[in-house]
Scaffold this motif. Sequence first.
Motif, PDB file in Angstrom:
ATOM      1  N   UNK A 186       0.825  -1.213   0.000  1.00  0.00           N
ATOM      2  CA  UNK A 186       0.000   0.000   0.000  1.00  0.00           C
ATOM      3  C   UNK A 186       0.855   1.256   0.000  1.00  0.00           C
ATOM      4  N   UNK A 187       0.471   2.214  -0.817  1.00  0.00           N
ATOM      5  CA  UNK A 187       1.136   3.513  -0.816  1.00  0.00           C
ATOM      6  C   UNK A 187       0.651   4.287   0.399  1.00  0.00           C
ATOM      7  N   UNK A 188       1.548   4.812   1.249  1.00  0.00           N
ATOM      8  CA  UNK A 188       1.102   5.559   2.428  1.00  0.00           C
ATOM      9  C   UNK A 188       0.122   6.670   2.060  1.00  0.00           C
ATOM     10  N   UNK A 189      -0.950   6.731   2.811  1.00  0.00           N
ATOM     11  CA  UNK A 189      -2.006   7.697   2.538  1.00  0.00           C
ATOM     12  C   UNK A 189      -3.106   7.140   1.661  1.00  0.00           C
ATOM     13  N   UNK A 190      -2.856   5.960   1.023  1.00  0.00           N
ATOM     14  CA  UNK A 190      -3.846   5.365   0.111  1.00  0.00           C
ATOM     15  C   UNK A 190      -4.084   3.893   0.435  1.00  0.00           C
ATOM     16  N   UNK A 250      -9.156   4.457   2.688  1.00  0.00           N
ATOM     17  CA  UNK A 250     -10.062   4.684   1.565  1.00  0.00           C
ATOM     18  C   UNK A 250     -11.417   5.161   2.052  1.00  0.00           C
ATOM     19  N   UNK A 251     -12.045   6.061   1.314  1.00  0.00           N
ATOM     20  CA  UNK A 251     -13.444   6.369   1.625  1.00  0.00           C
ATOM     21  C   UNK A 251     -14.318   5.153   1.349  1.00  0.00           C
ATOM     22  N   UNK A 252     -15.445   5.064   2.029  1.00  0.00           N
ATOM     23  CA  UNK A 252     -16.431   4.021   1.752  1.00  0.00           C
ATOM     24  C   UNK A 252     -17.304   4.515   0.599  1.00  0.00           C
ATOM     25  N   UNK A 253     -17.225   3.844  -0.518  1.00  0.00           N
ATOM     26  CA  UNK A 253     -17.921   4.263  -1.732  1.00  0.00           C
ATOM     27  C   UNK A 253     -19.173   3.417  -1.889  1.00  0.00           C
ATOM     28  N   UNK A 254     -20.330   4.063  -1.995  1.00  0.00           N
ATOM     29  CA  UNK A 254     -21.565   3.322  -2.189  1.00  0.00           C
ATOM     30  C   UNK A 254     -22.564   4.224  -2.908  1.00  0.00           C
ATOM     31  N   UNK A 255     -23.543   3.579  -3.554  1.00  0.00           N
ATOM     32  CA  UNK A 255     -24.500   4.330  -4.356  1.00  0.00           C
ATOM     33  C   UNK A 255     -24.541   3.785  -5.773  1.00  0.00           C
ATOM     34  N   UNK A 256     -24.882   4.668  -6.719  1.00  0.00           N
ATOM     35  CA  UNK A 256     -24.997   4.271  -8.127  1.00  0.00           C
ATOM     36  C   UNK A 256     -24.667   5.503  -8.964  1.00  0.00           C
ATOM     37  N   UNK A 257     -23.481   5.549  -9.528  1.00  0.00           N
ATOM     38  CA  UNK A 257     -23.003   6.735 -10.236  1.00  0.00           C
ATOM     39  C   UNK A 257     -22.309   6.344 -11.539  1.00  0.00           C
ATOM     40  N   UNK A 283     -10.292  11.071  -1.199  1.00  0.00           N
ATOM     41  CA  UNK A 283      -9.554  10.727   0.001  1.00  0.00           C
ATOM     42  C   UNK A 283      -9.604  11.935   0.922  1.00  0.00           C
ATOM     43  N   UNK A 284     -10.276  11.811   2.079  1.00  0.00           N
ATOM     44  CA  UNK A 284     -10.558  12.984   2.908  1.00  0.00           C
ATOM     45  C   UNK A 284      -9.936  12.886   4.290  1.00  0.00           C
ATOM     46  N   UNK A 285      -8.835  12.175   4.420  1.00  0.00           N
ATOM     47  CA  UNK A 285      -8.195  12.105   5.723  1.00  0.00           C
ATOM     48  C   UNK A 285      -7.679  13.488   6.135  1.00  0.00           C
ATOM     49  N   UNK A 286      -7.710  13.764   7.409  1.00  0.00           N
ATOM     50  CA  UNK A 286      -7.383  15.110   7.896  1.00  0.00           C
ATOM     51  C   UNK A 286      -5.979  15.527   7.507  1.00  0.00           C
ATOM     52  N   UNK A 287      -5.020  14.584   7.496  1.00  0.00           N
ATOM     53  CA  UNK A 287      -3.660  14.952   7.165  1.00  0.00           C
ATOM     54  C   UNK A 287      -3.468  15.180   5.664  1.00  0.00           C
ATOM     55  N   UNK A 288      -4.539  14.941   4.839  1.00  0.00           N
ATOM     56  CA  UNK A 288      -4.413  15.131   3.391  1.00  0.00           C
ATOM     57  C   UNK A 288      -5.306  16.257   2.899  1.00  0.00           C
ATOM     58  N   UNK A 289      -5.951  16.991   3.782  1.00  0.00           N
ATOM     59  CA  UNK A 289      -6.903  18.006   3.338  1.00  0.00           C
ATOM     60  C   UNK A 289      -6.285  19.031   2.415  1.00  0.00           C
ATOM     61  N   UNK A 290      -5.009  19.322   2.577  1.00  0.00           N
ATOM     62  CA  UNK A 290      -4.379  20.357   1.763  1.00  0.00           C
ATOM     63  C   UNK A 290      -4.329  19.980   0.295  1.00  0.00           C
ATOM     64  N   UNK A 291      -4.361  18.674  -0.035  1.00  0.00           N
ATOM     65  CA  UNK A 291      -4.274  18.270  -1.448  1.00  0.00           C
ATOM     66  C   UNK A 291      -5.435  17.354  -1.836  1.00  0.00           C
ATOM     67  N   UNK A 292      -6.541  17.371  -1.084  1.00  0.00           N
ATOM     68  CA  UNK A 292      -7.628  16.441  -1.345  1.00  0.00           C
ATOM     69  C   UNK A 292      -8.314  16.689  -2.679  1.00  0.00           C
ATOM     70  N   UNK A 293      -8.191  17.895  -3.257  1.00  0.00           N
ATOM     71  CA  UNK A 293      -8.798  18.143  -4.562  1.00  0.00           C
ATOM     72  C   UNK A 293      -7.966  17.556  -5.686  1.00  0.00           C
TER      73      UNK A 293
END
Length: 486
Positions: free
Chosen positions: A425-429, A434-441, A448-458
Amino acid sequence: MAACLVSVALAAVAEPSRETQPESVSIGSRLELFVDGHLIESLKGARLELNSPRPAERVLFFDREWEGGNSGYVTVFRDGGRYRMYYRGASSKGYAVPSLLRPGETSVPDHPQVACYAESHDGIIWTRPSLGLFEFNGSTDNNIVWTGSGGHNFSPFKDTNPDARPEQRYKAVGSGRMDGKPVLLGYVSPDGIRWKRLREEPLLTDGKFDSLNVAFWDSVRNRYAAFYRDFRHGVRTIKHATSANFLDWTAGQWGDFGDTPPEHLYTNGTVAYFRAPHLFLALPRRFLPWRQLYPDAPVPGASDGVLMSSRDGVRWDRRFLESYIRPGRDPRNWPQRTNTPARGIVPTADDEISLYVERHRSAPTNHLQRLVLRTDGFVSVHAGWSGGEMITKPLLFEGDNLVLNFATSAAGSIRVEIQDVRGHPVPGFSLEESPLIWGDEIEQVVRWERSHRKAISDRPLRRLAGNPVRLRLVMKDADLYSLRFQ
């Protein structure tokens, strides 16, 4: 802290030397479907599942006096704000099954074959414009665009080659005979309505050409592609030829279907899929000439539609031998040469694509039916309630985000882990991050919305682009149809 983690991630991705890295698959930012195993390293508790389209409307009955029970060989494509359809008008009452005729039904009288045109603003409601080009039974109030040689299987396309001349913006192929031998002829048009022969000489001579042959501009490989009928060891099959100018063609190459059993592929219906034009999708009509469900059928045989794919036009992935388009419960869809898929896969909504199939061939009710599928929904990586996972081969990508086309149940989910080429696993990923992905899209960006990654989450994957990575997708009661980086 974020910069440190990214540096560690990049070091992990680049850990093996060039000499020890497994071969990577370069996908850039293109869309990838799961119609084959091109991206897949392993599946555990998951499988590739064929997803057949659902029946929709009957969009056109071939009931005009210049059409009839043997009409068909349909081509459909989207052209700007409208949809174009071309088809053969033909009638031969001798092919109808007497036991399936209803009291009082009448058939269109037999007549010479002609090529016809219809159009639509949505791919659902179709109209026949009165073109006034060719006389039929004393009137030009019809939608006939071609008669004579080629009318049997006239197959047009819009030429998107940027070097195509305006007066040849639309091109077509159709079969004919020269010196007693079958040939493939070329046709051109400035508007898709008024046609003429490209030249007297044929385009190709190394085939039988006695079904719907197709040609188109291959924008990925910058050349014209043709897929056409021939026989090999007595079995109907497909050849592929290419051309730089639509005039001079390579010798045809036999389709390679691997170690699958030989089957009569009566038509091929090949397209470059409009969302992923590097990928050829084909909807052949599979013909079983020895089967006869109705003893009074004048011609034996039964047909259905199958799905196959190719990345070069020669080697075809035929892992799905089961039917893609079945005859169904309607008795008139079981005799001989019915259930021919049209050549054409078109978008009819943001989340929907449409296919078309000829039904009731040889009957007075011969018609074209629309079939509906979710966008990219031909095949999915499927995991059931007990769960499963897919690990990809090492991928080289371009872009900042991972976009998935997926569907889960209310209780289902997908998680994504990004690994280095050795499977670490790549650190941070990691899977836990991982986010929990569910639905139909149809298109959902993985966040990826971890607090330590907010600066580059976009732009979470920006620093990983250009380095080989694997994707591990852990799924539960879920289907994954396609993915891309962007």
